[in-house]
Design a protein around this motif. Structure first.
Motif, PDB file in Angstrom:
ATOM      1  N   ILE A  95       0.839  -1.131  -0.036  1.00  0.00           N
ATOM      2  CA  ILE A  95       0.029   0.058  -0.172  1.00  0.00           C
ATOM      3  C   ILE A  95       0.924   1.263  -0.155  1.00  0.00           C
ATOM      4  O   ILE A  95       1.845   1.259   1.038  1.00  0.00           O
ATOM      5  CB  ILE A  95      -0.946  -0.101   1.270  1.00  0.00           C
ATOM      6  N   ALA A  96       0.922   2.027  -0.792  1.00  0.00           N
ATOM      7  CA  ALA A  96       1.342   3.234  -1.190  1.00  0.00           C
ATOM      8  C   ALA A  96       0.637   4.477  -1.613  1.00  0.00           C
ATOM      9  O   ALA A  96      -0.453   4.173  -2.431  1.00  0.00           O
ATOM     10  CB  ALA A  96       2.786   2.970  -1.916  1.00  0.00           C
ATOM     11  N   ASP A  97       0.889   5.564  -1.544  1.00  0.00           N
ATOM     12  CA  ASP A  97       0.198   7.018  -2.238  1.00  0.00           C
ATOM     13  C   ASP A  97       0.385   6.879  -3.624  1.00  0.00           C
ATOM     14  O   ASP A  97       1.587   6.125  -4.068  1.00  0.00           O
ATOM     15  CB  ASP A  97       0.445   7.996  -1.396  1.00  0.00           C
ATOM     16  N   ARG A  98       0.111   7.726  -4.249  1.00  0.00           N
ATOM     17  CA  ARG A  98       0.001   7.742  -5.726  1.00  0.00           C
ATOM     18  C   ARG A  98       1.355   8.436  -6.115  1.00  0.00           C
ATOM     19  O   ARG A  98       1.923   8.080  -7.360  1.00  0.00           O
ATOM     20  CB  ARG A  98      -1.072   8.654  -6.504  1.00  0.00           C
ATOM     21  N   GLY A  99       2.210   8.776  -5.390  1.00  0.00           N
ATOM     22  CA  GLY A  99       3.706   9.183  -5.478  1.00  0.00           C
ATOM     23  C   GLY A  99       4.610   8.233  -6.014  1.00  0.00           C
ATOM     24  O   GLY A  99       5.415   8.328  -6.414  1.00  0.00           O
ATOM     25  N   THR A 153       0.485  -7.813  -4.573  1.00  0.00           N
ATOM     26  CA  THR A 153      -0.315  -6.882  -5.134  1.00  0.00           C
ATOM     27  C   THR A 153      -0.374  -5.390  -4.710  1.00  0.00           C
ATOM     28  O   THR A 153      -0.063  -5.069  -3.472  1.00  0.00           O
ATOM     29  CB  THR A 153      -2.049  -7.485  -4.466  1.00  0.00           C
ATOM     30  N   SER A 154      -0.504  -4.712  -5.805  1.00  0.00           N
ATOM     31  CA  SER A 154      -0.217  -3.381  -5.507  1.00  0.00           C
ATOM     32  C   SER A 154      -1.444  -2.562  -5.083  1.00  0.00           C
ATOM     33  O   SER A 154      -2.499  -2.752  -5.871  1.00  0.00           O
ATOM     34  CB  SER A 154       0.488  -2.580  -6.695  1.00  0.00           C
ATOM     35  N   VAL A 155      -1.518  -1.883  -3.962  1.00  0.00           N
ATOM     36  CA  VAL A 155      -2.644  -0.952  -3.879  1.00  0.00           C
ATOM     37  C   VAL A 155      -1.992   0.468  -3.798  1.00  0.00           C
ATOM     38  O   VAL A 155      -1.893   0.979  -2.679  1.00  0.00           O
ATOM     39  CB  VAL A 155      -3.190  -1.363  -2.475  1.00  0.00           C
ATOM     40  N   ILE A 156      -1.921   0.914  -4.839  1.00  0.00           N
ATOM     41  CA  ILE A 156      -1.271   2.173  -5.189  1.00  0.00           C
ATOM     42  C   ILE A 156      -2.117   3.030  -6.250  1.00  0.00           C
ATOM     43  O   ILE A 156      -2.551   2.499  -7.289  1.00  0.00           O
ATOM     44  CB  ILE A 156       0.125   2.150  -5.826  1.00  0.00           C
ATOM     45  N   LYS A 213      -3.433   5.336 -19.144  1.00  0.00           N
ATOM     46  CA  LYS A 213      -4.123   4.292 -19.070  1.00  0.00           C
ATOM     47  C   LYS A 213      -4.422   3.989 -17.480  1.00  0.00           C
ATOM     48  O   LYS A 213      -3.426   3.744 -16.822  1.00  0.00           O
ATOM     49  CB  LYS A 213      -3.706   3.114 -19.446  1.00  0.00           C
ATOM     50  N   GLN A 214      -5.624   4.401 -16.860  1.00  0.00           N
ATOM     51  CA  GLN A 214      -5.681   4.309 -15.436  1.00  0.00           C
ATOM     52  C   GLN A 214      -5.885   3.084 -15.030  1.00  0.00           C
ATOM     53  O   GLN A 214      -6.319   2.109 -15.763  1.00  0.00           O
ATOM     54  CB  GLN A 214      -7.041   4.929 -15.101  1.00  0.00           C
ATOM     55  N   ARG A 215      -5.000   2.314 -14.095  1.00  0.00           N
ATOM     56  CA  ARG A 215      -5.239   1.078 -13.639  1.00  0.00           C
ATOM     57  C   ARG A 215      -6.432   0.817 -12.604  1.00  0.00           C
ATOM     58  O   ARG A 215      -6.715   1.959 -11.950  1.00  0.00           O
ATOM     59  CB  ARG A 215      -4.085   0.917 -12.807  1.00  0.00           C
ATOM     60  N   LYS A 216      -6.738  -0.046 -12.182  1.00  0.00           N
ATOM     61  CA  LYS A 216      -7.749  -0.692 -11.146  1.00  0.00           C
ATOM     62  C   LYS A 216      -6.975  -0.459 -10.011  1.00  0.00           C
ATOM     63  O   LYS A 216      -5.855  -0.662  -9.575  1.00  0.00           O
ATOM     64  CB  LYS A 216      -8.410  -1.967 -11.378  1.00  0.00           C
ATOM     65  N   CYS A 217      -7.591   0.020  -8.833  1.00  0.00           N
ATOM     66  CA  CYS A 217      -7.182  -0.010  -7.467  1.00  0.00           C
ATOM     67  C   CYS A 217      -8.074   0.002  -6.573  1.00  0.00           C
ATOM     68  O   CYS A 217      -9.470   0.008  -6.601  1.00  0.00           O
ATOM     69  CB  CYS A 217      -6.536   1.660  -7.467  1.00  0.00           C
ATOM     70  N   TRP A 259     -11.129   1.615  -1.376  1.00  0.00           N
ATOM     71  CA  TRP A 259     -11.457   1.449  -0.053  1.00  0.00           C
ATOM     72  C   TRP A 259     -10.223   1.403   0.854  1.00  0.00           C
ATOM     73  O   TRP A 259      -9.827   1.829   1.895  1.00  0.00           O
ATOM     74  CB  TRP A 259     -12.453   0.331   0.149  1.00  0.00           C
ATOM     75  N   LEU A 260      -9.421   0.173   0.515  1.00  0.00           N
ATOM     76  CA  LEU A 260      -8.119  -0.331   0.997  1.00  0.00           C
ATOM     77  C   LEU A 260      -7.196   0.937   1.136  1.00  0.00           C
ATOM     78  O   LEU A 260      -6.354   1.237   2.034  1.00  0.00           O
ATOM     79  CB  LEU A 260      -7.719  -1.512   0.478  1.00  0.00           C
ATOM     80  N   SER A 261      -6.873   1.710  -0.057  1.00  0.00           N
ATOM     81  CA  SER A 261      -6.015   2.541   0.029  1.00  0.00           C
ATOM     82  C   SER A 261      -6.202   3.679   0.718  1.00  0.00           C
ATOM     83  O   SER A 261      -5.261   4.342   1.344  1.00  0.00           O
ATOM     84  CB  SER A 261      -5.565   2.739  -1.459  1.00  0.00           C
ATOM     85  N   LYS A 262      -7.532   4.183   1.035  1.00  0.00           N
ATOM     86  CA  LYS A 262      -7.727   5.270   1.646  1.00  0.00           C
ATOM     87  C   LYS A 262      -7.894   4.983   3.252  1.00  0.00           C
ATOM     88  O   LYS A 262      -8.042   5.790   3.816  1.00  0.00           O
ATOM     89  CB  LYS A 262      -9.169   5.934   1.134  1.00  0.00           C
ATOM     90  N   ASN A 263      -8.081   3.896   3.445  1.00  0.00           N
ATOM     91  CA  ASN A 263      -8.268   3.144   4.875  1.00  0.00           C
ATOM     92  C   ASN A 263      -7.211   2.524   5.568  1.00  0.00           C
ATOM     93  O   ASN A 263      -7.352   1.963   6.627  1.00  0.00           O
ATOM     94  CB  ASN A 263      -9.459   2.437   5.028  1.00  0.00           C
ATOM     95  N   ALA A 264      -6.169   2.644   4.884  1.00  0.00           N
ATOM     96  CA  ALA A 264      -4.830   1.901   5.459  1.00  0.00           C
ATOM     97  C   ALA A 264      -4.316   2.790   6.572  1.00  0.00           C
ATOM     98  O   ALA A 264      -4.227   3.972   6.438  1.00  0.00           O
ATOM     99  CB  ALA A 264      -3.873   1.656   4.464  1.00  0.00           C
ATOM    100  N   THR A 265      -3.979   2.030   7.647  1.00  0.00           N
ATOM    101  CA  THR A 265      -3.327   2.915   8.752  1.00  0.00           C
ATOM    102  C   THR A 265      -1.941   2.479   8.923  1.00  0.00           C
ATOM    103  O   THR A 265      -1.440   1.553   8.816  1.00  0.00           O
ATOM    104  CB  THR A 265      -4.210   2.712  10.052  1.00  0.00           C
TER     105      THR A 265
END
Length: 57
Positions: free
Chosen positions: A13-17, A33-36, A44-48, A51-57
């Motif tokens: 899990i990482a931010d879009r940077g 599995t990338s959650v970026i 070309k936008q990828r699937k992401c 929910w998981l990327s915004k709620n990761a702590t």
């Protein structure tokens, strides 16, 4: 740093940077599995899992 970790069957899990082809290719090679979130300017936008990327702590 990612090259030295065993990421097999893990979620990274990482931010879009960190949305680079080099990182995404490395994760694919390591069967992770990338959650970026994709950068907004990606042609070309990828699937992401938003929910998981915004709620990761």
């Amino acid at each position: 740093m990612l090259q030295n970790l065993d990421l097999t069957n893990k979620q990274v899990i990482a931010d879009r940077g960190y949305d680079t082809n080099q990182i995404l290719d490395l994760l694919k090679e390591q069967q992770a599995t990338s959650v970026i979130q994709p950068k907004k300017n990606r042609v070309k936008q990828r699937k992401c899992d938003w929910w998981l990327s915004k709620n990761a702590t």
